[in-house]
Design an enzyme around this catalytic site. Sequence first.
Site, PDB file in Angstrom:
ATOM      1  N   ASP A  61       0.852  -1.184   0.000  1.00 30.84           N
ATOM      2  CA  ASP A  61       0.000   0.000   0.000  1.00 30.84           C
ATOM      3  C   ASP A  61       0.894   1.243   0.000  1.00 30.84           C
ATOM      4  OD1 ASP A  61      -3.205   0.560   0.972  1.00 30.84           O
ATOM      5  OD2 ASP A  61      -1.780   2.221   1.096  1.00 30.84           O
ATOM      6  N   ILE A  62       0.515   2.238  -0.789  1.00 32.15           N
ATOM      7  CA  ILE A  62       1.335   3.446  -0.934  1.00 32.15           C
ATOM      8  C   ILE A  62       1.304   4.301   0.346  1.00 32.15           C
ATOM      9  CG2 ILE A  62      -0.397   5.083  -1.832  1.00 32.15           C
ATOM     10  CD1 ILE A  62       1.616   5.720  -4.097  1.00 32.15           C
ATOM     11  N   ASN A  64     -12.994  -2.933   2.451  1.00 32.18           N
ATOM     12  CA  ASN A  64     -13.862  -1.774   2.648  1.00 32.18           C
ATOM     13  C   ASN A  64     -14.856  -1.712   1.489  1.00 32.18           C
ATOM     14  OD1 ASN A  64     -12.535  -0.881   4.995  1.00 32.18           O
ATOM     15  ND2 ASN A  64     -10.991   0.202   3.793  1.00 32.18           N
ATOM     16  N   VAL A  80     -10.866   3.326  -3.580  1.00 31.04           N
ATOM     17  CA  VAL A  80     -10.517   2.816  -4.909  1.00 31.04           C
ATOM     18  C   VAL A  80     -11.545   1.743  -5.269  1.00 31.04           C
ATOM     19  CG1 VAL A  80      -8.785   1.680  -6.336  1.00 31.04           C
ATOM     20  CG2 VAL A  80      -8.057   3.301  -4.561  1.00 31.04           C
ATOM     21  N   HIS A 134     -10.261  -4.836  -3.183  1.00 27.66           N
ATOM     22  CA  HIS A 134      -8.914  -5.112  -2.670  1.00 27.66           C
ATOM     23  C   HIS A 134      -9.031  -5.555  -1.231  1.00 27.66           C
ATOM     24  CE1 HIS A 134      -9.955  -0.836  -2.503  1.00 27.66           C
ATOM     25  NE2 HIS A 134      -9.372  -0.813  -1.303  1.00 27.66           N
ATOM     26  N   HIS A 140      -7.178  -5.587   2.139  1.00 27.00           N
ATOM     27  CA  HIS A 140      -6.051  -5.046   2.901  1.00 27.00           C
ATOM     28  C   HIS A 140      -5.488  -6.159   3.789  1.00 27.00           C
ATOM     29  CE1 HIS A 140      -6.933  -0.629   2.363  1.00 27.00           C
ATOM     30  NE2 HIS A 140      -8.138  -1.092   2.129  1.00 27.00           N
TER      31      HIS A 140
END
Length: 121
Positions: A29-30, A86, A95, A99, A101
């Site tokens: 993750d950025i 999420n 986004v 995805h 996490h």
Amino acid sequence: MDCLFCKIVNQEIPADILYEDDLVIAFSDINPQAPFHCLVIPKKHISTLNDITEQDRELVGHMVATAGKIAADKGFAQEGYRTVFNCNNHGGQTVYHIHLHVLGGKPLGWPPYQDTLKTPV
Ligand code: 5GP
Ligand code: ZN
């Protein structure tokens, strides 16, 4: 389709890829929220959890299994970790390509709900 995570899948934008196979990729993750924070995403575009169909059963199971494999590979499976999907506004999704996490490396806080964010119903 103008989707950030599809662009990562297609290598149009760079990412620190930790794992890849025919169905999924995982990348750092950025903006990490834990000592270890990566995202496991399907290569197929699915916007939200609400868009998962019965046909995606194996794919979503594989995403979860991949999270467990990464935790084991990184050495924090036994200590424990958090996996989170999420969904939409209340879930905090930013986004719109699903995805998972994967957060770990330190004890994590719980619960996520904060009274200060409470909105009138
Ligand atoms: P969400 O809020 O939708 O559950 O999570 C989206 C996640 O994607 C966030 O944790 C955010 O830091 C991460 N993210 C957003 N843009 C990028 C990007 O360009 N590259 C990477 N590696 N992660 C990103
Ligand atoms: Zn996408």
